[in-house]
Design an enzyme around this catalytic site. Structure first.
Site, PDB file in Angstrom:
ATOM      1  N   CYS A   1       5.429 -27.112 -16.711  1.00  0.00           N
ATOM      2  CA  CYS A   1       4.151 -26.383 -16.740  1.00  0.00           C
ATOM      3  C   CYS A   1       4.100 -25.581 -18.035  1.00  0.00           C
ATOM      4  CB  CYS A   1       4.053 -25.464 -15.520  1.00  0.00           C
ATOM      5  SG  CYS A   1       2.670 -24.315 -15.601  1.00  0.00           S
TER       6      CYS A   1
ATOM      7  N   HIS B   1       0.831  -1.206   0.000  1.00  0.00           N
ATOM      8  CA  HIS B   1       0.000   0.000   0.000  1.00  0.00           C
ATOM      9  C   HIS B   1       0.866   1.256   0.000  1.00  0.00           C
ATOM     10  CE1 HIS B   1      -3.941  -1.842   0.188  1.00  0.00           C
ATOM     11  NE2 HIS B   1      -3.386  -2.791   0.916  1.00  0.00           N
TER      12      HIS B   1
HETATM   13  C1  LIG Z   1      -8.015 -11.263   1.445  1.00  0.00           C
HETATM   14  C2  LIG Z   1      -6.849 -10.517   2.049  1.00  0.00           C
HETATM   15  C3  LIG Z   1      -6.185  -9.548   1.308  1.00  0.00           C
HETATM   16  C4  LIG Z   1      -5.122  -8.854   1.865  1.00  0.00           C
HETATM   17  N1  LIG Z   1      -4.432  -7.983   1.085  1.00  0.00           N
HETATM   18  C5  LIG Z   1      -3.369  -7.346   1.584  1.00  0.00           C
HETATM   19  C6  LIG Z   1      -2.621  -6.476   0.769  1.00  0.00           C
HETATM   20  O1  LIG Z   1      -2.868  -6.348  -0.422  1.00  0.00           O
HETATM   21  N2  LIG Z   1      -1.599  -5.796   1.321  1.00  0.00           N
HETATM   22  C7  LIG Z   1      -1.271  -5.923   2.636  1.00  0.00           C
HETATM   23  O2  LIG Z   1      -0.378  -5.226   3.077  1.00  0.00           O
HETATM   24  N3  LIG Z   1      -1.928  -6.796   3.422  1.00  0.00           N
HETATM   25  C8  LIG Z   1      -2.949  -7.523   2.926  1.00  0.00           C
HETATM   26  N4  LIG Z   1      -3.620  -8.415   3.692  1.00  0.00           N
HETATM   27  C9  LIG Z   1      -3.166  -8.646   5.057  1.00  0.00           C
HETATM   28  C10 LIG Z   1      -1.949  -9.596   5.109  1.00  0.00           C
HETATM   29  O3  LIG Z   1      -2.163 -10.727   4.320  1.00  0.00           O
HETATM   30  C11 LIG Z   1      -1.715  -9.987   6.566  1.00  0.00           C
HETATM   31  O4  LIG Z   1      -1.591  -8.817   7.323  1.00  0.00           O
HETATM   32  C12 LIG Z   1      -0.460 -10.823   6.760  1.00  0.00           C
HETATM   33  O5  LIG Z   1      -0.405 -11.896   5.856  1.00  0.00           O
HETATM   34  C13 LIG Z   1      -0.445 -11.345   8.185  1.00  0.00           C
HETATM   35  O6  LIG Z   1       0.689 -12.149   8.343  1.00  0.00           O
HETATM   36  P1  LIG Z   1       0.914 -12.997   9.654  1.00  0.00           P
HETATM   37  O7  LIG Z   1       2.290 -13.534   9.589  1.00  0.00           O
HETATM   38  O8  LIG Z   1       0.527 -12.194  10.854  1.00  0.00           O
HETATM   39  O9  LIG Z   1      -0.193 -14.144   9.599  1.00  0.00           O
HETATM   40  P2  LIG Z   1      -0.162 -15.573   8.870  1.00  0.00           P
HETATM   41  O10 LIG Z   1       0.340 -15.494   7.506  1.00  0.00           O
HETATM   42  O11 LIG Z   1      -1.504 -16.185   9.068  1.00  0.00           O
HETATM   43  O12 LIG Z   1       0.915 -16.370   9.708  1.00  0.00           O
HETATM   44  C14 LIG Z   1       0.655 -16.908  10.985  1.00  0.00           C
HETATM   45  C15 LIG Z   1       1.312 -18.256  11.032  1.00  0.00           C
HETATM   46  O13 LIG Z   1       1.227 -18.769  12.360  1.00  0.00           O
HETATM   47  C16 LIG Z   1       1.089 -20.166  12.268  1.00  0.00           C
HETATM   48  N5  LIG Z   1       0.523 -20.644  13.532  1.00  0.00           N
HETATM   49  C17 LIG Z   1      -0.713 -20.431  14.043  1.00  0.00           C
HETATM   50  N6  LIG Z   1      -0.842 -21.045  15.236  1.00  0.00           N
HETATM   51  C18 LIG Z   1       0.341 -21.653  15.482  1.00  0.00           C
HETATM   52  C19 LIG Z   1       0.819 -22.460  16.555  1.00  0.00           C
HETATM   53  N7  LIG Z   1       0.051 -22.780  17.617  1.00  0.00           N
HETATM   54  N8  LIG Z   1       2.086 -22.959  16.488  1.00  0.00           N
HETATM   55  C20 LIG Z   1       2.893 -22.655  15.415  1.00  0.00           C
HETATM   56  N9  LIG Z   1       2.469 -21.899  14.375  1.00  0.00           N
HETATM   57  C21 LIG Z   1       1.215 -21.399  14.413  1.00  0.00           C
HETATM   58  C22 LIG Z   1       0.129 -20.349  11.084  1.00  0.00           C
HETATM   59  O14 LIG Z   1       0.219 -21.654  10.548  1.00  0.00           O
HETATM   60  C23 LIG Z   1       0.616 -19.274  10.135  1.00  0.00           C
HETATM   61  O15 LIG Z   1       1.548 -19.766   9.190  1.00  0.00           O
HETATM   62  C24 LIG Z   1      -4.700  -9.127   3.186  1.00  0.00           C
HETATM   63  C25 LIG Z   1      -5.358 -10.117   3.911  1.00  0.00           C
HETATM   64  C26 LIG Z   1      -6.416 -10.818   3.356  1.00  0.00           C
HETATM   65  C27 LIG Z   1      -7.087 -11.912   4.130  1.00  0.00           C
END
Ligand SMILES: Cc1cc2nc3c(=O)[nH]c(=O)nc-3n(C[C@H](O)[C@H](O)[C@H](O)COP(=O)(O)OP(=O)(O)OC[C@H]3O[C@@H](n4cnc5c(N)ncnc54)[C@H](O)[C@@H]3O)c2cc1C
Length: 490
Positions: free
Chosen positions: A410, A60
């Protein structure tokens, strides 16, 4: 590149990161700059398989949100790190800019406010375009659009490539990565914590809770009642490459107080994506797309770009945003000494990830961890070869040296056997892991042609047979032996 060696239960590491999404991976890479023993525990079979693989891939521009919240500050700080990060780690990123459009005077007033946010934050180039400028620069937009704000700082990234590159770099710099290691219990002890994950125990001084949708569950393991996380689902629809170039910039409708709306996104790889919806969900595993979602997405996307049609849809998916009750990122120390939350990382969490990682390192330093730099830290990774983007002469030279570059696996996305083998060497263990690293299976036929060959190559590398190969981990087998099938009900 999972590290299979277990930490000795007796040794106490400095930091354990729970969760290998883009946030955990970025923190892991940042912390390996310092003389720290760091472990990352990921529940899934590969990193990046949570929300980080199912998003819009937009970096963004920083001008859409009112200055003040943690998420808006970190998004702009993160935005400015992506060019360097992509150069250092060799993943796909393009600063294509965005355009937020107005259909009437009320929209125009909102757009004036967006220009003001941009100027308050000192973001370069945020400006209003007249209808004539819009038609010249983006001729396929709806002719009823009466004005637009251009944001040149926005970009698009290949989000899974970014996760893989961050973690590979961290592992190369000493991170211990354990996949298929869901954290199920955390106990306090005199050195800090005993973390049980995947049947083993890790002793650690500090925990960083980056468990995404499950951050609330992990926080409860140490007795914390905060944060509370709710799911907000977003459905996305990918269109045939036939539409490549229909827009150059990411197109936003005029935002409402609750939503950025449905966007038209030219992804890094050239496909057009439309979405996402924003629907509260109770079930955090509910990744189904729906007729209502599809209808809303295509109706609203067509209002922006009339040439978009459901008929061009080649794939659809949903991701779930982790939304904390205060509707902002929750990053910081907690009432439990040594336990830090990096939770509620909803959109724009991908954008903010590099800045969040720096903030976490700083926070751990303030908490007493020794942040002496490791002089041997190597922050760069080689860019994987993507044959589809090479000039024909370069491809011919590569194939001369290594015949596997002439064996196409692919056809839709032009991915060769050499690229598949390299992805496996770099850590791919599943069909999705291969797809996200190489694009094999992402094209028009969605793996109809290449799945069996990809499975063969994965099975060969692991010295197993094809019944052991999964799409994305246990329970997602593609072919089965008769004894793996559920018995028919009597
Ligand atoms: C539809 C959609 C569109 C989006 N578009 C954008 C965008 O265009 N630009 C942007 O900046 N953001 C966007 N976002 C937001 C962005 O995707 C998230 O903010 C980001 O991916 C979050 O990352 P994370 O590492 O916190 O979560 P996650 O990627 O969910 O990682 C968390 C990890 O923790 C692991 N986990 C959970 N519990 C445990 C446990 N007990 N033990 C070990 N591991 C565990 C899970 O398996 C997972 O791999 C979007 C989100 C969505 C849903």
């Amino acid at each position: 590149m999972p590290c299979d060696g277990a930490t000795q239960t007796g040794a106490v590491n400095d930091v354990t990161i729970i969760g290998g999404g883009v946030i955990g991976c970025a923190i892991a890479r940042e912390l390996t700059r310092y003389r720290l023993d760091v472990v990352l525990l990921e529940a899934e079979v590969e990193v990046g398989f949570g929300t980080s693989k199912s998003n819009s891939g937009i970096i963004h521009g920083g001008h859409h949100t009112k200055p003040g919240s943690l998420k808006s500050e970190l998004a702009w700080a993160g935005n400015q790190r992506w060019v360097t990060l992509a150069e250092e780690l060799g993943f796909g990123f393009r600063r294509n800019g965005d355009l937020t459009v107005a259909f009437d005077d009320a929209d125009l007033a909102t757009l004036e406010q967006i220009v003001q946010y941009g100027s308050d934050r000192g973001i370069p180039g945020v400006d209003m375009w007249t209808p004539e400028q819009i038609r010249r620069m983006e001729p396929n937009l709806n002719p009823d659009i009466v004005g637009a704000v251009v944001g040149p700082t926005a970009g698009v990234v290949n989000p899974y490539e970014a996760c893989f590159a961050l973690i590979e770099c961290a592992v190369a710099n000493g991170l211990e990565l354990r996949v298929s290691a869901p954290v199920t219990a955390i106990e306090r002890d005199e050195d800090g914590f005993l973390v049980t994950a995947g049947g083993e125990t890790v002793r650690t001084r500090t925990i960083v809770n980056a468990a995404g949708l499950y951050a609330e569950r992990v926080a409860r393991m140490v007795g914390l009642l905060e944060p509370t996380i709710r799911g907000r689902k977003g459905e996305e629809y990918l269109l045939d490459k036939r539409l490549e170039g229909i827009v150059q910039r990411t197109i936003f409708p005029c935002p409402t107080p609750n939503s950025k709306g449905i966007l038209v996104i030219p992804t890094f790889d050239g496909t057009i994506m439309v979405g996402p919806t924003a629907q509260p969900v109770e079930d955090l595993e509910d990744l189904a797309t729906t007729p209502e979602g599809s209808n809303a997405v295509f109706t609203q996307a067509r209002r922006l770009v009339p040439g978009i049609s459901e008929r061009d849809c080649i794939a659809e998916f949903a991701g779930i945003r982790a939304v904390a009750s205060r509707d902002d990122f929750v990053i910081g120390p907690t009432a439990v000494p040594g336990f830090f939350n990096v939770a509620g990382i909803q959109s724009p969490g991908l954008t903010a990830a590099p800045a969040i990682a720096e903030m976490v390192a700083e926070m751990l330093g303030e908490d007493g961890l020794d942040l002496s730099l490791r002089p041997e830290f190597r922050g760069t990774m080689p860019r994987p070869v993507h044959v589809a983007s090479l000039p024909i002469e370069e491809l011919a030279a590569l194939a001369e040296e290594d015949r596997r570059y002439s064996h196409v696996v692919c056809r839709c996305e032009l991915v060769t056997e050499a690229e598949i083998d390299e992805a496996i060497l770099r850590g791919a263990r599943t069909l999705d892991g291969l797809k996200f690293r190489t694009r094999a299976g992402m094209g028009r036929c969605q793996g109809g042609f290449c799945t069996s060959r990809c499975m063969q190559l994965l099975a060969q590398a692991a010295d197993t047979d094809m019944t052991a190969i999964t799409k994305r981990g246990p329970g997602t087998w593609v072919v089965m032996q008769p004894d793996q099938l559920e018995p028919e009900p009597a």
